[in-house]
Design a protein around this motif. Structure first.
Motif, PDB file in Angstrom:
ATOM      1  N   PRO A 126       0.829  -1.206   0.000  1.00  0.00           N
ATOM      2  CA  PRO A 126       0.000   0.000   0.000  1.00  0.00           C
ATOM      3  C   PRO A 126       0.868   1.262   0.000  1.00  0.00           C
ATOM      4  CG  PRO A 126      -0.741  -1.561   1.675  1.00  0.00           C
ATOM      5  CD  PRO A 126       0.583  -2.053   1.175  1.00  0.00           C
ATOM      6  N   PRO A 127       0.349   2.359  -0.529  1.00  0.00           N
ATOM      7  CA  PRO A 127       1.146   3.594  -0.542  1.00  0.00           C
ATOM      8  C   PRO A 127       1.566   4.049   0.851  1.00  0.00           C
ATOM      9  CG  PRO A 127      -0.762   3.787  -1.982  1.00  0.00           C
ATOM     10  CD  PRO A 127      -0.939   2.523  -1.228  1.00  0.00           C
ATOM     11  N   ARG A 128       0.685   3.878   1.822  1.00  0.00           N
ATOM     12  CA  ARG A 128       1.030   4.307   3.181  1.00  0.00           C
ATOM     13  C   ARG A 128       2.228   3.511   3.717  1.00  0.00           C
ATOM     14  NH1 ARG A 128      -1.422   6.909   7.426  1.00  0.00           N
ATOM     15  NH2 ARG A 128      -0.791   6.234   9.510  1.00  0.00           N
ATOM     16  N   ALA A 129       2.271   2.205   3.402  1.00  0.00           N
ATOM     17  CA  ALA A 129       3.404   1.385   3.842  1.00  0.00           C
ATOM     18  C   ALA A 129       4.696   1.835   3.174  1.00  0.00           C
ATOM     19  CB  ALA A 129       3.129  -0.085   3.545  1.00  0.00           C
ATOM     20  N   VAL A 130       4.620   2.254   1.916  1.00  0.00           N
ATOM     21  CA  VAL A 130       5.808   2.728   1.217  1.00  0.00           C
ATOM     22  C   VAL A 130       6.304   4.031   1.840  1.00  0.00           C
ATOM     23  CG1 VAL A 130       6.699   3.513  -1.008  1.00  0.00           C
ATOM     24  CG2 VAL A 130       5.144   1.573  -0.912  1.00  0.00           C
ATOM     25  N   ARG A 131       5.379   4.927   2.161  1.00  0.00           N
ATOM     26  CA  ARG A 131       5.798   6.182   2.797  1.00  0.00           C
ATOM     27  C   ARG A 131       6.398   5.936   4.177  1.00  0.00           C
ATOM     28  NH1 ARG A 131       1.742   8.838   4.159  1.00  0.00           N
ATOM     29  NH2 ARG A 131      -0.047   7.793   3.202  1.00  0.00           N
ATOM     30  N   THR A 132       5.784   5.045   4.939  1.00  0.00           N
ATOM     31  CA  THR A 132       6.308   4.730   6.270  1.00  0.00           C
ATOM     32  C   THR A 132       7.685   4.099   6.189  1.00  0.00           C
ATOM     33  OG1 THR A 132       4.037   4.396   7.063  1.00  0.00           O
ATOM     34  CG2 THR A 132       5.818   3.518   8.418  1.00  0.00           C
ATOM     35  N   SER A 133       7.857   3.199   5.241  1.00  0.00           N
ATOM     36  CA  SER A 133       9.169   2.566   5.068  1.00  0.00           C
ATOM     37  C   SER A 133      10.219   3.577   4.650  1.00  0.00           C
ATOM     38  CB  SER A 133       9.073   1.439   4.030  1.00  0.00           C
ATOM     39  OG  SER A 133      10.321   0.843   3.803  1.00  0.00           O
ATOM     40  N   SER A 134       9.849   4.514   3.786  1.00  0.00           N
ATOM     41  CA  SER A 134      10.793   5.549   3.368  1.00  0.00           C
ATOM     42  C   SER A 134      11.196   6.430   4.540  1.00  0.00           C
ATOM     43  CB  SER A 134      10.166   6.394   2.257  1.00  0.00           C
ATOM     44  OG  SER A 134      10.999   7.471   1.895  1.00  0.00           O
ATOM     45  N   GLU A 135      10.229   6.821   5.359  1.00  0.00           N
ATOM     46  CA  GLU A 135      10.545   7.652   6.515  1.00  0.00           C
ATOM     47  C   GLU A 135      11.405   6.891   7.524  1.00  0.00           C
ATOM     48  OE1 GLU A 135       6.726   8.722   7.882  1.00  0.00           O
ATOM     49  OE2 GLU A 135       6.310  10.127   6.248  1.00  0.00           O
ATOM     50  N   ARG A 136      11.125   5.603   7.714  1.00  0.00           N
ATOM     51  CA  ARG A 136      11.938   4.812   8.639  1.00  0.00           C
ATOM     52  C   ARG A 136      13.363   4.669   8.120  1.00  0.00           C
ATOM     53  NH1 ARG A 136       9.357   0.472   8.247  1.00  0.00           N
ATOM     54  NH2 ARG A 136       7.817   0.926   9.864  1.00  0.00           N
ATOM     55  N   ARG A 137      13.495   4.450   6.815  1.00  0.00           N
ATOM     56  CA  ARG A 137      14.842   4.335   6.244  1.00  0.00           C
ATOM     57  C   ARG A 137      15.612   5.654   6.401  1.00  0.00           C
ATOM     58  NH1 ARG A 137      17.068   1.028   2.258  1.00  0.00           N
ATOM     59  NH2 ARG A 137      15.022   0.029   2.005  1.00  0.00           N
ATOM     60  N   ALA A 138      14.938   6.767   6.142  1.00  0.00           N
ATOM     61  CA  ALA A 138      15.601   8.062   6.298  1.00  0.00           C
ATOM     62  C   ALA A 138      15.982   8.309   7.762  1.00  0.00           C
ATOM     63  CB  ALA A 138      14.684   9.177   5.797  1.00  0.00           C
ATOM     64  N   TRP A 139      15.113   7.884   8.699  1.00  0.00           N
ATOM     65  CA  TRP A 139      15.421   8.065  10.118  1.00  0.00           C
ATOM     66  C   TRP A 139      16.623   7.217  10.521  1.00  0.00           C
ATOM     67  CZ3 TRP A 139      15.237   4.626  14.312  1.00  0.00           C
ATOM     68  CH2 TRP A 139      15.361   5.210  15.569  1.00  0.00           C
ATOM     69  N   LEU A 140      16.703   5.983  10.020  1.00  0.00           N
ATOM     70  CA  LEU A 140      17.834   5.114  10.344  1.00  0.00           C
ATOM     71  C   LEU A 140      19.138   5.679   9.791  1.00  0.00           C
ATOM     72  CD1 LEU A 140      16.274   1.563   9.818  1.00  0.00           C
ATOM     73  CD2 LEU A 140      16.823   2.687  11.987  1.00  0.00           C
ATOM     74  N   TRP A 141      19.098   6.180   8.548  1.00  0.00           N
ATOM     75  CA  TRP A 141      20.308   6.762   7.974  1.00  0.00           C
ATOM     76  C   TRP A 141      20.723   8.014   8.747  1.00  0.00           C
ATOM     77  CZ3 TRP A 141      23.830   4.770   5.005  1.00  0.00           C
ATOM     78  CH2 TRP A 141      23.514   3.717   4.144  1.00  0.00           C
ATOM     79  N   THR A 142      19.762   8.821   9.157  1.00  0.00           N
ATOM     80  CA  THR A 142      20.086  10.012   9.939  1.00  0.00           C
ATOM     81  C   THR A 142      20.689   9.637  11.286  1.00  0.00           C
ATOM     82  OG1 THR A 142      18.261  11.193   8.866  1.00  0.00           O
ATOM     83  CG2 THR A 142      19.150  12.143  10.895  1.00  0.00           C
ATOM     84  N   ARG A 143      20.122   8.633  11.921  1.00  0.00           N
ATOM     85  CA  ARG A 143      20.653   8.191  13.206  1.00  0.00           C
ATOM     86  C   ARG A 143      22.061   7.614  13.051  1.00  0.00           C
ATOM     87  NH1 ARG A 143      17.576   4.015  17.380  1.00  0.00           N
ATOM     88  NH2 ARG A 143      19.139   4.122  19.063  1.00  0.00           N
ATOM     89  N   ALA A 144      22.263   6.848  11.978  1.00  0.00           N
ATOM     90  CA  ALA A 144      23.607   6.309  11.748  1.00  0.00           C
ATOM     91  C   ALA A 144      24.614   7.424  11.487  1.00  0.00           C
ATOM     92  CB  ALA A 144      23.575   5.340  10.566  1.00  0.00           C
ATOM     93  N   ALA A 145      24.206   8.434  10.717  1.00  0.00           N
ATOM     94  CA  ALA A 145      25.117   9.552  10.455  1.00  0.00           C
ATOM     95  C   ALA A 145      25.445  10.317  11.734  1.00  0.00           C
ATOM     96  CB  ALA A 145      24.486  10.486   9.420  1.00  0.00           C
ATOM     97  N   LEU A 146      24.439  10.521  12.602  1.00  0.00           N
ATOM     98  CA  LEU A 146      24.701  11.208  13.863  1.00  0.00           C
ATOM     99  C   LEU A 146      25.607  10.374  14.767  1.00  0.00           C
ATOM    100  CD1 LEU A 146      21.176  12.700  14.677  1.00  0.00           C
ATOM    101  CD2 LEU A 146      23.189  13.913  13.845  1.00  0.00           C
ATOM    102  N   SER A 147      25.414   9.065  14.763  1.00  0.00           N
ATOM    103  CA  SER A 147      26.260   8.203  15.595  1.00  0.00           C
ATOM    104  C   SER A 147      27.708   8.248  15.121  1.00  0.00           C
ATOM    105  CB  SER A 147      25.732   6.768  15.564  1.00  0.00           C
ATOM    106  OG  SER A 147      24.402   6.702  16.041  1.00  0.00           O
ATOM    107  N   VAL A 148      27.896   8.181  13.818  1.00  0.00           N
ATOM    108  CA  VAL A 148      29.263   8.237  13.288  1.00  0.00           C
ATOM    109  C   VAL A 148      29.897   9.595  13.572  1.00  0.00           C
ATOM    110  CG1 VAL A 148      30.628   8.157  11.175  1.00  0.00           C
ATOM    111  CG2 VAL A 148      28.814   6.499  11.526  1.00  0.00           C
ATOM    112  N   THR A 149      29.116  10.659  13.438  1.00  0.00           N
ATOM    113  CA  THR A 149      29.642  11.998  13.730  1.00  0.00           C
ATOM    114  C   THR A 149      30.040  12.130  15.195  1.00  0.00           C
ATOM    115  OG1 THR A 149      28.228  12.918  11.984  1.00  0.00           O
ATOM    116  CG2 THR A 149      29.140  14.453  13.584  1.00  0.00           C
TER     117      THR A 149
END
Length: 308
Positions: free
Chosen positions: A218-241
């Motif tokens: 469903p489109p909502r699942a795709v949007r949620t997955s995209s936001e979760r992926r972006a949040w994980l990448w942001t968290r990983a970038a902050l952790s590395v920084t």
């Protein structure tokens, strides 16, 4: 998403919509009913994204399958493309062709050279098409080089003109024309009945639209997955920084504040006699020393030894 983006997406999407004007035929429907869902009026960015996904995702999955021959990779490519589109929705919403933006992203991911290194995508799937002619055309299409395959699908399968095909494949117009000609020649060598470009174009259009409707999230699942992926990448970038900053602070705190020259390693020196100490005393020498210590320090005995 910001409200400004929402208004922009709504204006772009609803440029051709609106109520039917007096004097028009009611049976013909409004302009919004005759337009694709991705161009109908929407009120929020999420609704615009859902309309774009519902309208273009099934066709993109079929096209990605024609380019790769792998159903799982086709679904993954389209979903990743829509993840990227939702993360960059202000840019996609203002694009003159949002579906083309997502199509280019899906094609790039599906035809990336590193996909061949993944064991799950190493071998193509068995084509689900029932028609033997469509099966032969798909096999011949998969044997083409990736740039030729993509150019042929865009121009003959989707009906894009040559400049748009060249722009989407990031090539010049003469280069795209040469790729198209060579692709048609390669298909004609394997399937002589498709030597006519018109016949080949009709077969490709039928091949693009062939097969059952793909099962999509469903489109909502795709949007949620995209936001979760972006949040994980942001968290990983902050952790590395944070880790880099901590290592830098520890280095600054423990590093020496002045230059300390290193001690040069020792070298063997030749021509110098080894260090030698006194020889061990023997019993005779010991007795003589005791005798000298026991006699007085004056007298002729000290100068003229007594001969026994």
């Amino acid at each position: 998403m910001s409200q400004g983006v929402s208004a922009s997406g709504a204006d772009d999407a609803g440029a051709g919509g609106g109520e039917g004007k007096p004097g028009t035929d009611p049976a013909a429907g409004t302009a919004a009913d005759t337009e694709p869902p991705c161009r109908r009026p929407v009120s929020t960015p999420a609704e615009a994204f859902d309309a774009l996904y519902t309208y273009s995702a099934p066709g993109l999955v079929r096209q990605a399958y024609l380019l790769t021959g792998r159903r799982r990779l086709a679904h993954e490519s389209v979903e990743r493309a829509f993840h990227l589109a939702w993360q960059r929705w202000p840019e996609v919403a203002r694009d003159r062709d949002p579906a083309g933006w997502v199509r280019a992203a899906a094609y790039e991911f599906a035809m990336s050279p590193w996909q061949r290194l993944r064991p799950v995508h190493r071998h193509p799937d068995n084509p689900p098409l029932v028609d033997s002619e469509q099966r032969e055309l798909l096999e011949a299409l998969l044997e083409l080089p990736p740039p030729y395959r993509r150019t042929l699908v865009l121009h003959d399968g989707l009906g894009l003109n040559l400049p748009d095909t060249a722009a989407e494949t990031e090539a010049s117009t003469p280069a795209a024309a040469n790729r198209l000609l060579h692709a048609r020649e390669a298909i004609a060598e394997q399937l002589p009945h498709l030597s006519d470009p018109t016949v080949l174009r009709n077969q490709l259009i039928a091949l693009v639209n062939a097969g059952p409707a793909p099962q999509l999230n469903p489109p909502r699942a795709v949007r949620t997955s995209s936001e979760r992926r972006a949040w994980l990448w942001t968290r990983a970038a902050l952790s590395v920084t944070t880790l880099i900053m901590g290592a830098t602070g520890f280095t600054l705190a423990t590093a020496p504040t002045r230059y300390e020259p290193a001690v040069s390693p020792g070298h063997q020196v030749g021509g110098v006699p080894p260090l030698a100490g006194p020889q061990p005393i023997n019993p005779r020498s010991f007795m003589l020393r005791q005798q000298l210590l026991s006699e007085p320090a004056h007298g002729p005995e000290r100068l003229v030894p007594t001969i026994p």
